[in-house]
Scaffold this motif. Sequence first.
Motif, PDB file in Angstrom:
ATOM      1  N   LEU A 136       0.841  -1.203   0.000  1.00  0.00           N
ATOM      2  CA  LEU A 136       0.000   0.000   0.000  1.00  0.00           C
ATOM      3  C   LEU A 136       0.873   1.250   0.000  1.00  0.00           C
ATOM      4  O   LEU A 136       1.961   1.256   0.581  1.00  0.00           O
ATOM      5  N   ASN A 137       0.358   2.313  -0.603  1.00  0.00           N
ATOM      6  CA  ASN A 137       1.073   3.586  -0.534  1.00  0.00           C
ATOM      7  C   ASN A 137       0.636   4.335   0.731  1.00  0.00           C
ATOM      8  O   ASN A 137      -0.227   3.865   1.487  1.00  0.00           O
ATOM      9  N   ASP A 138       1.237   5.490   0.968  1.00  0.00           N
ATOM     10  CA  ASP A 138       0.958   6.243   2.198  1.00  0.00           C
ATOM     11  C   ASP A 138      -0.515   6.631   2.323  1.00  0.00           C
ATOM     12  O   ASP A 138      -1.084   6.593   3.419  1.00  0.00           O
ATOM     13  N   THR A 139      -1.139   7.002   1.219  1.00  0.00           N
ATOM     14  CA  THR A 139      -2.549   7.390   1.249  1.00  0.00           C
ATOM     15  C   THR A 139      -3.420   6.209   1.647  1.00  0.00           C
ATOM     16  O   THR A 139      -4.332   6.343   2.478  1.00  0.00           O
ATOM     17  N   GLU A 140      -3.138   5.058   1.087  1.00  0.00           N
ATOM     18  CA  GLU A 140      -3.920   3.861   1.404  1.00  0.00           C
ATOM     19  C   GLU A 140      -3.744   3.444   2.863  1.00  0.00           C
ATOM     20  O   GLU A 140      -4.717   3.099   3.546  1.00  0.00           O
ATOM     21  N   VAL A 141      -2.511   3.512   3.349  1.00  0.00           N
ATOM     22  CA  VAL A 141      -2.255   3.182   4.748  1.00  0.00           C
ATOM     23  C   VAL A 141      -2.978   4.193   5.653  1.00  0.00           C
ATOM     24  O   VAL A 141      -3.572   3.818   6.669  1.00  0.00           O
ATOM     25  N   GLY A 142      -2.949   5.463   5.274  1.00  0.00           N
ATOM     26  CA  GLY A 142      -3.644   6.497   6.057  1.00  0.00           C
ATOM     27  C   GLY A 142      -5.142   6.260   6.098  1.00  0.00           C
ATOM     28  O   GLY A 142      -5.767   6.369   7.163  1.00  0.00           O
ATOM     29  N   LEU A 143      -5.725   5.937   4.958  1.00  0.00           N
ATOM     30  CA  LEU A 143      -7.169   5.654   4.923  1.00  0.00           C
ATOM     31  C   LEU A 143      -7.504   4.403   5.730  1.00  0.00           C
ATOM     32  O   LEU A 143      -8.493   4.379   6.469  1.00  0.00           O
ATOM     33  N   PHE A 144      -6.697   3.366   5.597  1.00  0.00           N
ATOM     34  CA  PHE A 144      -6.923   2.150   6.379  1.00  0.00           C
ATOM     35  C   PHE A 144      -6.840   2.460   7.869  1.00  0.00           C
ATOM     36  O   PHE A 144      -7.682   2.022   8.656  1.00  0.00           O
ATOM     37  N   SER A 145      -5.839   3.232   8.260  1.00  0.00           N
ATOM     38  CA  SER A 145      -5.690   3.613   9.668  1.00  0.00           C
ATOM     39  C   SER A 145      -6.904   4.389  10.163  1.00  0.00           C
ATOM     40  O   SER A 145      -7.384   4.168  11.281  1.00  0.00           O
ATOM     41  N   ALA A 146      -7.407   5.284   9.337  1.00  0.00           N
ATOM     42  CA  ALA A 146      -8.594   6.058   9.716  1.00  0.00           C
ATOM     43  C   ALA A 146      -9.804   5.145   9.896  1.00  0.00           C
ATOM     44  O   ALA A 146     -10.591   5.321  10.835  1.00  0.00           O
ATOM     45  N   VAL A 147      -9.948   4.169   9.021  1.00  0.00           N
ATOM     46  CA  VAL A 147     -11.055   3.206   9.150  1.00  0.00           C
ATOM     47  C   VAL A 147     -10.927   2.449  10.464  1.00  0.00           C
ATOM     48  O   VAL A 147     -11.923   2.243  11.177  1.00  0.00           O
ATOM     49  N   VAL A 148      -9.716   2.042  10.801  1.00  0.00           N
ATOM     50  CA  VAL A 148      -9.481   1.302  12.039  1.00  0.00           C
ATOM     51  C   VAL A 148      -9.807   2.165  13.254  1.00  0.00           C
ATOM     52  O   VAL A 148     -10.458   1.720  14.205  1.00  0.00           O
ATOM     53  N   LEU A 149      -9.366   3.413  13.220  1.00  0.00           N
ATOM     54  CA  LEU A 149      -9.536   4.291  14.376  1.00  0.00           C
ATOM     55  C   LEU A 149     -10.969   4.805  14.539  1.00  0.00           C
ATOM     56  O   LEU A 149     -11.419   5.041  15.663  1.00  0.00           O
ATOM     57  N   LEU A 150     -11.672   4.984  13.448  1.00  0.00           N
ATOM     58  CA  LEU A 150     -13.019   5.551  13.506  1.00  0.00           C
ATOM     59  C   LEU A 150     -14.042   4.416  13.570  1.00  0.00           C
ATOM     60  O   LEU A 150     -14.631   4.028  12.576  1.00  0.00           O
ATOM     61  N   THR A 151     -14.221   3.873  14.764  1.00  0.00           N
ATOM     62  CA  THR A 151     -15.188   2.801  14.956  1.00  0.00           C
ATOM     63  C   THR A 151     -16.201   3.214  16.008  1.00  0.00           C
ATOM     64  O   THR A 151     -15.862   3.829  17.016  1.00  0.00           O
ATOM     65  N   ALA A 152     -17.431   2.848  15.761  1.00  0.00           N
ATOM     66  CA  ALA A 152     -18.532   3.281  16.619  1.00  0.00           C
ATOM     67  C   ALA A 152     -18.611   2.518  17.934  1.00  0.00           C
ATOM     68  O   ALA A 152     -19.305   2.955  18.849  1.00  0.00           O
ATOM     69  N   ASP A 153     -17.924   1.414  18.051  1.00  0.00           N
ATOM     70  CA  ASP A 153     -18.050   0.620  19.275  1.00  0.00           C
ATOM     71  C   ASP A 153     -17.003   0.947  20.332  1.00  0.00           C
ATOM     72  O   ASP A 153     -16.819   0.205  21.280  1.00  0.00           O
ATOM     73  N   ARG A 154     -16.352   2.083  20.194  1.00  0.00           N
ATOM     74  CA  ARG A 154     -15.394   2.505  21.217  1.00  0.00           C
ATOM     75  C   ARG A 154     -16.157   3.048  22.434  1.00  0.00           C
ATOM     76  O   ARG A 154     -17.223   3.637  22.289  1.00  0.00           O
ATOM     77  N   PRO A 155     -15.586   2.883  23.628  1.00  0.00           N
ATOM     78  CA  PRO A 155     -16.231   3.431  24.829  1.00  0.00           C
ATOM     79  C   PRO A 155     -16.391   4.946  24.732  1.00  0.00           C
ATOM     80  O   PRO A 155     -15.509   5.641  24.232  1.00  0.00           O
ATOM     81  N   GLY A 156     -17.526   5.447  25.153  1.00  0.00           N
ATOM     82  CA  GLY A 156     -17.769   6.879  25.185  1.00  0.00           C
ATOM     83  C   GLY A 156     -18.396   7.448  23.927  1.00  0.00           C
ATOM     84  O   GLY A 156     -18.758   8.622  23.901  1.00  0.00           O
TER      85      GLY A 156
END
Length: 134
Positions: A30-50
Amino acid sequence: MNISLNYPFLQSEFTSSIIHFASTFNALSLNDTEVGLFSAVVLLTADRPGITDVKSIEHYQDRLIEALKVQVGRNHASEPQIFSNLLIKLPELRNLGARHTAHLDWFRMNWTKLTLPPLFAEIFDIPKSEDDLQ
């Protein structure tokens, strides 16, 4: 790190799982943009506490997944399986995170019987002494 207790986890198996994840993820090239988007998908999840606005988080995560799909489609047109391989990585990464949390919880419960490197204790918020509890 001196662990003389009966450590309940197979550290080598966990470490091997992390290395396997990293090597198979890197193999996707993956290039940097793809890794960044994947990371954002991982971090932006609705089941996090709070999280209170679940629908909004899910909406933005869906948009990020779509952006990742477009980006991967453009950059890896001859490899259509790359996007599906990325989606498969999401639960695998979640599982690794849960296992890591279980390891850290064990360390937090047994800190009085361990000698941990100060940086490890600080990074993962594990007490080193009774003073750290206050």
